[in-house]
Design an enzyme around this catalytic site. Sequence first.
Site, mmCIF file in Angstrom:
data_model
loop_
_atom_site.group_PDB
_atom_site.id
_atom_site.type_symbol
_atom_site.label_atom_id
_atom_site.label_comp_id
_atom_site.label_asym_id
_atom_site.label_seq_id
_atom_site.Cartn_x
_atom_site.Cartn_y
_atom_site.Cartn_z
ATOM 1 N N LYS A 4 27.269 44.096 -21.033
ATOM 2 C CA LYS A 4 25.804 44.173 -20.926
ATOM 3 C C LYS A 4 25.174 42.941 -21.577
ATOM 4 O O LYS A 4 24.231 42.346 -21.048
ATOM 5 C CB LYS A 4 25.275 45.450 -21.594
ATOM 6 C CG LYS A 4 25.649 46.715 -20.876
ATOM 7 C CD LYS A 4 24.935 46.820 -19.532
ATOM 8 C CE LYS A 4 25.395 47.975 -18.702
ATOM 9 N NZ LYS A 4 24.911 47.957 -17.319
ATOM 10 N N SER A 37 21.353 48.082 -22.234
ATOM 11 C CA SER A 37 21.614 49.223 -23.108
ATOM 12 C C SER A 37 21.316 48.859 -24.555
ATOM 13 O O SER A 37 21.521 47.710 -24.970
ATOM 14 C CB SER A 37 23.093 49.590 -22.970
ATOM 15 O OG SER A 37 23.470 50.512 -23.954
ATOM 16 N N TYR A 53 32.405 47.258 -23.190
ATOM 17 C CA TYR A 53 31.279 47.681 -22.346
ATOM 18 C C TYR A 53 29.979 47.016 -22.823
ATOM 19 O O TYR A 53 29.242 46.419 -22.031
ATOM 20 C CB TYR A 53 31.125 49.213 -22.380
ATOM 21 C CG TYR A 53 29.788 49.670 -21.856
ATOM 22 C CD1 TYR A 53 29.495 49.592 -20.498
ATOM 23 C CD2 TYR A 53 28.789 50.140 -22.723
ATOM 24 C CE1 TYR A 53 28.244 49.981 -20.018
ATOM 25 C CE2 TYR A 53 27.550 50.531 -22.254
ATOM 26 C CZ TYR A 53 27.278 50.446 -20.896
ATOM 27 O OH TYR A 53 26.038 50.817 -20.428
#
Length: 338
Positions: free
Chosen positions: A152, A124, A148
């Site tokens: 990643k 991302s 989050y």
Amino acid sequence: MRILITGGAGYIGSHTLLEILGEKHDVCVIDNYSNSSPVALERVAKLTNSNFVKVAADVCDERALNNVFEDFKPEAVIHFAGLKAVGESAAVPLKYYEHNVQGTIALLKAMEASGCDRIVFSSSATVYGEPVYLPYDEDHPCAPTNPYGRTKYFVEEILKDWAHSNDRNSVVLLRYFNPVGAHSSGRIGEDPDDIPNNLMPFVSQVAVGRRSKLQVFGNDYDTPDGTGLRDYIHVVDLARAHVAAVDYVAKNRGVDAFNIGTGKGATVLEVVKAFEAASGREIPYSFGPRRAGDIAASIADPAKARKMLNWQAKHSLKDMCESSWEWQSGNPNGYRSD
Ligand code: NAD
Ligand code: WQD
């Protein structure tokens, strides 16, 4: 090629599955349906008139993974399965580390055990964090600002180590910007369970009458109209990037990261206007405070993907809004509309 798609029933997974089947690859999907519906897979099977293997399992379940690798013998993996809600990741970080980081480690172990050495990973743009310069290129420093984003980032680092651990492994890290829109059939699309966290599904639920109005998070940013600016990318363009990435991992070794965006930005108010034009509906909105953790602007430099993956985005913001509307108006309650 035989391709294992984890999280293939989800929003991006289902669109990618459709494109990958169109390329005549053999596919096995593994999903625990924690944030998706098996109906999405049925619809992809119908749209493509093709068969693929479906396994209902968790990517953290090593035994289930080993069975899949023994039976299906994948030659490459596209790894979507994971959790993606930024706000929730701050409340329950361990759940995010378990699904996103532990899930990837379990997958890599199963790959090693069966000799599968190619993986395309859903990363991302959030790995970059607050921009030091824009547009972001792949060398921009990574400093994610929430759990989050850190999952990643950590998975990217694990995959780099794995890629370098021998001279056979091949890894592509796709750093998606803001995926929106839906397939032109109007049969698959984004279907959040709860109140949408993201702009486009929220706007489309307002347009279809499921929500009364949009709250615009901040109008005092340093952008043309003061509202947040993002690089929205049509989900079908994003799905096509996976077709290119699968080809790339088959022909190359080592690890590469690619930005997957258009290189153009739109503000919240521009999205609202484009959606009103696409749907013919008014989108009532009011300005509220900034959302914690938001940045003013995010734009990709997609030159590396264009050059090395021979991929570039084709769809406009108008296409994104029209296809979102087609999906939302035809399926006002998502996959529960059946
Ligand atoms: P999604 O929630 O629609 O899809 C994820 C899929 O994985 C779902 O079908 C879910 O049921 C499944 N899943 C989750 N945890 C699992 C587990 N432990 N085992 C098996 N299946 C599991 O999300 P999406 O928008 O399609 O995102 C796909 C991937 O792309 C995610 O990894 C996400 O972090 C990443 N990503 C998404 C965006 C975005 O804005 N949508 C942006 C950048 C990156
Ligand atoms: C876009 C713009 C909001 C909702 C998120 C994740 C990121 C990535 C993509 C997974 C911003 C504004 C939004 C609303 C609003 N996902 N907005 N009212 O925040 O760029 O990225 O999804 O990797 O990690 O953070 O996308 O769609 O939430 O917001 O005004 O109700 O819309 O402030 O400017 P974001 P978004």
